[in-house]
Design a protein around this motif. Structure first.
Motif, PDB file in Angstrom:
ATOM      1  N   ALA A  96       0.844  -1.180   0.000  1.00 36.41           N
ATOM      2  CA  ALA A  96       0.000   0.000   0.000  1.00 36.41           C
ATOM      3  C   ALA A  96       0.879   1.229   0.000  1.00 36.41           C
ATOM      4  O   ALA A  96       2.000   1.227   0.446  1.00 36.41           O
ATOM      5  CB  ALA A  96      -0.912  -0.006   1.228  1.00 36.41           C
ATOM      6  N   GLU A 134      -1.833  -1.344  -4.188  1.00 35.24           N
ATOM      7  CA  GLU A 134      -3.095  -0.623  -4.080  1.00 35.24           C
ATOM      8  C   GLU A 134      -2.870   0.746  -3.467  1.00 35.24           C
ATOM      9  O   GLU A 134      -2.026   0.911  -2.570  1.00 35.24           O
ATOM     10  CB  GLU A 134      -4.094  -1.417  -3.236  1.00 35.24           C
ATOM     11  N   ASP A 135      -3.605   1.725  -3.943  1.00 32.98           N
ATOM     12  CA  ASP A 135      -3.600   3.074  -3.398  1.00 32.98           C
ATOM     13  C   ASP A 135      -5.009   3.333  -2.879  1.00 32.98           C
ATOM     14  O   ASP A 135      -5.905   3.694  -3.639  1.00 32.98           O
ATOM     15  CB  ASP A 135      -3.226   4.093  -4.484  1.00 32.98           C
ATOM     16  N   GLY A 136      -5.209   3.085  -1.592  1.00 35.90           N
ATOM     17  CA  GLY A 136      -6.561   3.124  -1.066  1.00 35.90           C
ATOM     18  C   GLY A 136      -7.357   1.960  -1.633  1.00 35.90           C
ATOM     19  O   GLY A 136      -6.959   0.801  -1.518  1.00 35.90           O
ATOM     20  N   ASP A 137      -8.472   2.276  -2.290  1.00 37.75           N
ATOM     21  CA  ASP A 137      -9.300   1.243  -2.909  1.00 37.75           C
ATOM     22  C   ASP A 137      -8.977   1.045  -4.381  1.00 37.75           C
ATOM     23  O   ASP A 137      -9.643   0.269  -5.070  1.00 37.75           O
ATOM     24  CB  ASP A 137     -10.789   1.609  -2.767  1.00 37.75           C
ATOM     25  N   THR A 138      -7.960   1.739  -4.879  1.00 43.04           N
ATOM     26  CA  THR A 138      -7.626   1.686  -6.303  1.00 43.04           C
ATOM     27  C   THR A 138      -6.409   0.794  -6.541  1.00 43.04           C
ATOM     28  O   THR A 138      -5.388   0.931  -5.861  1.00 43.04           O
ATOM     29  CB  THR A 138      -7.341   3.096  -6.857  1.00 43.04           C
TER      30      THR A 138
END
Length: 283
Positions: free
Chosen positions: A3, A170-174
């Protein structure tokens, strides 16, 4: 699963990479010493740092997208082995050489007036001045990275299977990245078997030449290397991706004389990437 912020990566065009990571013993003594002194850095952080540096080059006041002369950067892949232990493998970025090759490609594709805006002649002259000709020739003979913008070449899907070792960023939920990797000897076997099948059942397909070229490239590396397909930002549009499976099924169908099965597999593959092509044209 890593993350972390991916602001810079999300400002660059979605780009896929096929990379070869070699074991430490494949490098000369000077490089081995350098690699052993590398500061540990999570892969997601390394990709974001390299993206920030790329943006700085593109957006600086004096237009010059070429990288400055400096120390080579190495990506590190910790590939799982026996008893859940991992072994580090290394892929030199070879950025100066790859940037020069990309500029030569643009020279063939763009009108001179537009090219001069993207890559001013003084910048090209300065890059040629600082380019080490011996290092450039060595890199050309042993280039570790292949790149594709807004898509993945079909032959790359032969190199990997959907159940290969996977790393997700992943970057947050993306989802901002997916990397599949497999031992080079296994990848070479997959590529050669697919090429042999096409040579007998569909010798007119362009994919046969592409697979032959891929095999020739892979053979230049150490036998104990690891091959990685990095989807980059394309992962957000297609992951989980069944393209490797569809292409494999298509080739198997051709071998069995099942033209309907081959057509269905190819249709699934092309439909999956149609949305990506539409995005590329809109950009």
């Amino acid at each position: 699963m890593a993350a972390g912020g991916a602001t810079a990566r999300r400002r660059l065009p979605p780009t896929a990479h096929l990379r070869v990571f070699e074991p430490l013993r494949a490098f000369d003594e000077r490089e081995q010493l350098l690699l052993q002194q590398l500061r540990p850095e999570p892969r997601a952080e390394a990709e974001e740092r390299l993206a920030r540096e790329a943006l700085r080059r593109v957006l600086r006041t004096v237009s010059d997208p070429y990288p400055p002369a400096g120390v080579e950067h190495y990506r590190v892949l910790h590939y799982p082995g026996h008893h859940a232990a991992t072994t580090p493998f290394y892929c030199p970025d070879q950025l100066s050489t790859r940037a020069t090759l990309a500029a030569e490609q643009l020279d063939r594709l763009m009108r001179p007036q537009l090219l001069s805006l993207v890559i001013p002649e003084p910048a090209r002259a300065a890059n040629a001045e600082r380019l080490d000709s011996d290092e450039f020739a060595d890199d050309l003979a042993h280039l570790h990275t292949r790149t594709s913008v807004w898509g993945v070449p079909l032959e790359w899907f032969v190199a990997v299977h959907e159940d290969d070792h996977a790393e997700l960023d992943e970057d947050g939920d993306t989802l901002v990245g997916v990397r599949l990797s497999a031992p080079l000897v296994q990848v070479l076997e997959r590529v050669r078997l697919a090429a042999a099948s096409l040579a007998v059942n569909a010798p007119e397909m362009d994919l046969l030449d592409d697979l032959t070229g891929l095999a020739e490239w892979l053979q230049t590396f150490h036998d104990d290397s690891v091959v990685e397909l990095d989807y980059g930002l394309l992962a957000e549009f297609v992951w989980p991706d069944e393209s490797p499976q569809d292409l494999r099924l298509g080739i198997e169908s051709l071998r069995e004389g099942d033209m309907l099965g081959a057509a269905a597999a190819y249709r699934r593959l092309t439909n999956r990437w149609a949305a990506v092509r539409h995005r590329a044209r809109s950009n």
